[in-house]
Design an enzyme around this catalytic site. Structure first.
Site, short mmCIF file in Angstrom:
data_model
loop_
_atom_site.label_atom_id
_atom_site.label_comp_id
_atom_site.label_asym_id
_atom_site.label_seq_id
_atom_site.Cartn_x
_atom_site.Cartn_y
_atom_site.Cartn_z
N SER A 85 1.19 -0.82 -0.09
CA SER A 85 0.18 -0.21 0.31
C SER A 85 0.88 0.86 -0.21
CB SER A 85 -0.56 0.16 1.47
OG SER A 85 -1.51 1.11 1.28
N GLU A 86 0.80 2.26 -0.62
CA GLU A 86 1.86 2.83 -1.22
C GLU A 86 1.34 4.21 -0.33
OE1 GLU A 86 -1.03 2.40 -3.70
OE2 GLU A 86 -1.19 4.87 -3.48
N ASN A 87 0.86 4.45 1.20
CA ASN A 87 1.24 5.24 1.78
C ASN A 87 1.98 4.14 3.38
OD1 ASN A 87 -0.72 2.61 2.42
ND2 ASN A 87 -1.51 3.66 4.48
#
Lengths: 217, 233, 217, 233
Positions: free
Chosen positions: C45-47
Site C-alpha cells: 500500500s503506497e502509504n
C-alpha cells in the site's frame, strides 16, 4: 608555534553550542578533546553515526560501531545510526553546522586540495568532496608548510582540487586565517610567532590589517 | 509471505558470472558480506566490476578478490588500506573510478528508487566533474550523476527473516541498506535468520521487497581494522 | 457478464506466486479476496505498508495502521512499515510486480485516464501517475462502458491522461483485452457475452483473431 | 546532546507568519500534526502555502485551516475528502497544485538531502509535465522535478527524545519522515517524549539533526477516516 594538539585546541574555540560537527581524519579528530564542557555539541561520522563518544574501554570494542577512520568508537546518549545515503543527506542538506578537515593545499580563493598527489598518493576522496561542496562552514586544520618547508597557503592549488571556493577559515601551527574575497586575511598569530614569520610561510596573498593579536588558548 | 530464504551461500550466488557488475555493502571491513565474498573467491569468476566504498585490506574483504585478480574495475570512494590494490592500480592492471562517498551512496539509493539521475554539488570544479553535465541551482553549481546499474548486490545485515526483511546493527548499516534493491538481484546474508513474525514490522530497516535471496552466514570473523581503546583510569 | 466481484476474480488469476502487488481503490481492492490460497503474494500500500492483511476485527482498529484508501487494516507476519519516499522507491524502482487499478478511459495505445474530469472531479492523482509510469505490468479493472453506456476503450482518451502507453491488460465486465501495438486484442469473453457485444461496446480498434474462448472463473 | 525540547506548542511555533510555506506530514488523517494545526488555527495567520499529501476533512486536519481561509495554496496529491476544499478551489479562492504522490514524497526527501533536482517518469505525457524539462533515460522519458523549499515542516511521531530523535508508528510514518529536515525549521510533536538514552540508537527512524524543535502534544484525537472491520465469525 603550535603543535597538532594546539591547532586542535584553537579550532575547538570555533565550535559553538548546539553545533553538529563533522571531523576529518588527523588533527581534526583531536578537536573533540578540547571542546568546552559547558556547551552541547554532537559529532557526526559520515559512515552513519550521530552522537559519537570516546573510544571504548579495552575489551568493549564493537566491530559494528566504528567511525569514518575505521576506528572503534562508542556512542553517547541520544545517538543514532543510519545508512550512508542518510548520512550524506545530513551533509549535502547542510544539517551539519561545521566541518573541520585537513588539507594539502588551500588557495587564496578558498579552493582546497587534500585527496590526491598524482602518481604518488591515490587513496580516494572519501566523503571530503561532499563535505566541502556542501558545508557552509569549513575550517581547515593543517601545518602552515609541508615537510619540504613549502607553503600550503597558495595563490592557486597545484594539486587536484577537492572543492572550489569553499574554505572559510584556516588554523595552522602559525596562524588563524580567514579566506576573504581579497585573499588570506591574517586574524591571529600563534604564541611566539611574528607576522613576518607568517608572511614568509604564506605563498598566497596575505592581508595584514592593523595589529594582529596573539591567540588565547 | 514470499520466502527469500536459501539454504547455502552457493545457492544464494546462483547466476553470478564473469564480467558482471557487483555491489558490495560495508564501510572498511565493517558490515561486509564475508560469506558471499568467500564464495566468489571459491568460484573464481573474473573480469568483475565492483561498486564498493572501499576495497578491503590485503588479506580480507575485497582484498581477497584482488589477490586473485578477479576484479577488472573498482568503483569506490576510498581505497587507501590495500597495498595490492595500489600495485594493480599503478601498474594499470586494475581500472579505478574514484567518486565522492555521498555520490556513491546516492547513486545506489537512486538505483533502488528508480531515479535515473540527480544533481549534487559534490565534485564540481574538480576532476570528478570531467565529462559530466553541470548546472546551476540556486546560485550553486551541481553535477548530474546517474543511478548505478548492477547485476548483483551483496549485503550483510544483523537480523533478517524469511521474507527478506533486514535489520542492521550500528554503523554496519552503511551502504548495505542503500544497495538493497539497487541491483537486479540482491543477496543478503545475516548473522541471525528469524522466522517471519519475529521481527517488529515497525523496526525493519529494509523491507523484504528489496531482497531476492537471504541466507544465514556460516561464520563471521568481523575483523576490526583500527582497534582503538581508552584506558580505564 | 461479470459483476465487480467477477472482474476481481478474473484478475486474481493473473496474480502469480511471489508477486508483490499494488491494488488501487474500488474493484482492484476486491482482487485480494480471490487470490489462490496456494501461492504467496504480498500486497503493498503506497502509504507505507508491505504485507497488508484483512480488515481488523471490530474494536481492533488502529488509526496508525491504514491503507491508501484510508481504511483501517491489519498486517500479516513478515510485514513492514516505511516512509512515503521508500514506498515510491518500491514503485518507481519497479520492485512491485503487478499494479491493478481502475480507469475512466483506456486508449488503444495503452494511455490511461483516471484522475480528473475537468470542471467536475478534481480530487487529484494520488499515487496513480507514479504507478502507471513505473510499473512493468499494469492491469486495468473497470466496467466496459460508463454510466451513460459509452465505451471506456477508446481510440484516444478524451480526459486528461494519467500515463502514456502503459496499460498492458484490461479486464472488464465483458472481456479480457490485451493492449498491443495494433490496438485492443480480444483474449477472452465474459460468460454469456458474445464477440459482437464486445465489439459494440468497444470504441477503439478491436482485434478479434480466431475463436475467442469464454473465461474460466 | 543538543536539546530540541520546547515546553509548549506555542513555543514550538515561534516564528510562523503570514504567507509562509509549510509542510505537513500525514496521510489522510493518519499521523497528522494535530497540535501544531490547532495552534495555527489559533494564531490565525493566513496566506499560507501548504505542502501536504491531503487536505484533511471539513472539520479536522488541514480542513480547519481551510475553513478559516488561512490557506492560499495547497500542494497535494489527493484532496478528495473535503467539500470546503472543493468549493474554494472551484471558486478560485484557493490555488491548488496537484502532483503525483511519489513526486511529492521525493521532492520532500530531496529537500532533506540537499538534492536540488532529480528525474522521475511520473507524469510524463500528462498535464503535470507542462512547463517541465523532460529527458530520455534508458529509452524512457522522465521529468525533472525540484526539491521543495519551505519555512516550517510540522511532523508528528509516536516516540521522540529530547535530542529530537523520532520513531513513528505503523503507516503513520508516511510523509512525516521525509519532511524532517526538508524545511528551514522542523517542528516535531510526539505522543511520548522520552529522556535521551531511552531510545535504541539502532531503531531511530529520524535522527535529531533533522529536527529543530520537539514537544509532547497535549492531546491526540487520532480520528479514523474510514473505519473498516470484519466480523468475528
Amino acid at each position: 608555534m603550535l603543535d597538532k594538539n594546539g591547532i586542535a585546541k584553537r579550532i575547538a574555540q570555533e565550535v559553538q553550542d548546539g553545533y553538529y560537527v563533522n571531523l576529518g581524519i588527523g588533527i581534526p579528530t583531536l578537536v573533540a578533546n578540547y571542546v568546552r564542557e559547558d556547551i552541547e555539541v554532537e559529532f557526526q561520522s559520515e559512515n552513519g553515526v550521530l552522537g559519537m563518544g570516546p573510544f571504548p574501554y579495552e575489551g568493549e570494542e564493537d566491530p559494528d560501531v566504528i567511525n569514518a577512520g575505521k576506528q572503534t568508537i562508542t556512542t553517547l546518549p541520544g545517538a543514532s545510526f543510519f545508512d550512508s545515503a542518510t548520512s550524506f543527506s545530513m551533509i549535502r542538506g547542510q544539517h551539519v553546522d561545521l566541518t573541520i578537515l585537513g588539507a594539502m593545499e588551500v588557495a587564496e580563493n578558498g579552493d582546497i586540495a587534500n585527496w590526491k598527489i598524482p602518481g604518488k598518493m591515490v587513496k580516494g576522496m572519501g566523503g571530503a568532496m561532499d563535505l566541502v561542496a556542501s558545508a557552509e562552514n569549513i575550517i581547515v586544520a593543517m601545518m602552515h608548510t609541508n615537510r619540504a618547508g613549502e607553503s600550503k597557503l597558495l595563490p592557486n592549488c597545484s594539486l587536484p582540487l577537492t572543492g572550489v571556493s569553499c574554505v572559510k577559515k584556516i588554523v595552522t601551527n602559525l596562524a588563524v586565517i580567514e579566506v576573504t574575497d581579497q585573499g588570506f586575511k591574517l586574524l591571529e598569530r600563534a604564541p611566539g610567532v611574528s607576522v613576518e614569520m607568517i608572511k614568509k610561510a604564506t605563498a598566497g596573498h596575505l592581508i595584514v590589517e592593523g595589529d594582529i593579536p596573539e591567540m588565547t588558548l | 509471505m514470499i520466502s527469500k530464504k536459501v539454504a547455502t551461500v552457493s545457492q544464494a550466488l546462483q547466476g553470478v558470472d564473469d564480467n558482471m557488475t557487483f555491489m558490495f555493502g560495508g564501510f572498511g571491513l565493517s558490515g561486509i558480506a564475508e560469506n558471499a565474498i568467500a564464495e566468489l573467491v571459491n568460484l573464481g569468476i573474473s573480469g568483475l566490476t565492483c561498486i564498493s566504498n572501499n576495497a578491503g585490506v590485503d588479506d580480507f574483504g575485497l582484498g581477497l578478490l584482488l589477490q586473485q585478480k578477479q576484479i577488472k574495475k573498482m568503483i569506490s570512494s576510498y581505497v587507501g588500506e590495500n597495498d595490492e590494490f595500489e600495485r594493480q592500480m599503478l601498474s594499470g592492471e586494475l581500472e579505478v573510478d574514484l567518486i565522492p562517498q555521498g555520490t556513491l551512496a546516492e547513486r545506489c539509493r537512486a538505483a533502488q528508487a528508480g531515479i535515473p539521475a540527480f544533481f549534487t554539488p559534490a565534485g564540481y570544479g574538480t576532476e570528478v566533474a570531467k565529462g559530466k553535465e553541470s548546472r546551476d541551482f540556486n546560485g550553486k553549481m551541481h553535477l548530474m550523476e546517474y543511478a548505478f546499474k548492477a547485476d548483483f548486490a551483496f549485503v550483510k545485515a544483523w537480523k533478517g527473516d524469511e521474507a527478506g526483511n533486514l535489520i542492521f546493527k550500528g554503523s554496519a548499516r552503511n551502504f548495505n541498506a542503500n544497495m538493497c534493491g539497487a541491483a537486479k538481484i540482491t543477496v543478503a546474508e545475516v548473522e541471525e535468520l528469524h522466522p517471519v513474525g519475529a521481527l517488529d514490522p515497525n523496526q525493519i530497516h529494509i523491507p523484504g521487497i528489496f531482497v531476492q535471496r537471504i541466507f544465514k552466514g556460516a561464520h563471521y570473523e568481523k575483523r576490526i581494522e583500527q582497534r582503538t581503546v581508552r584506558s580505564r583510569d
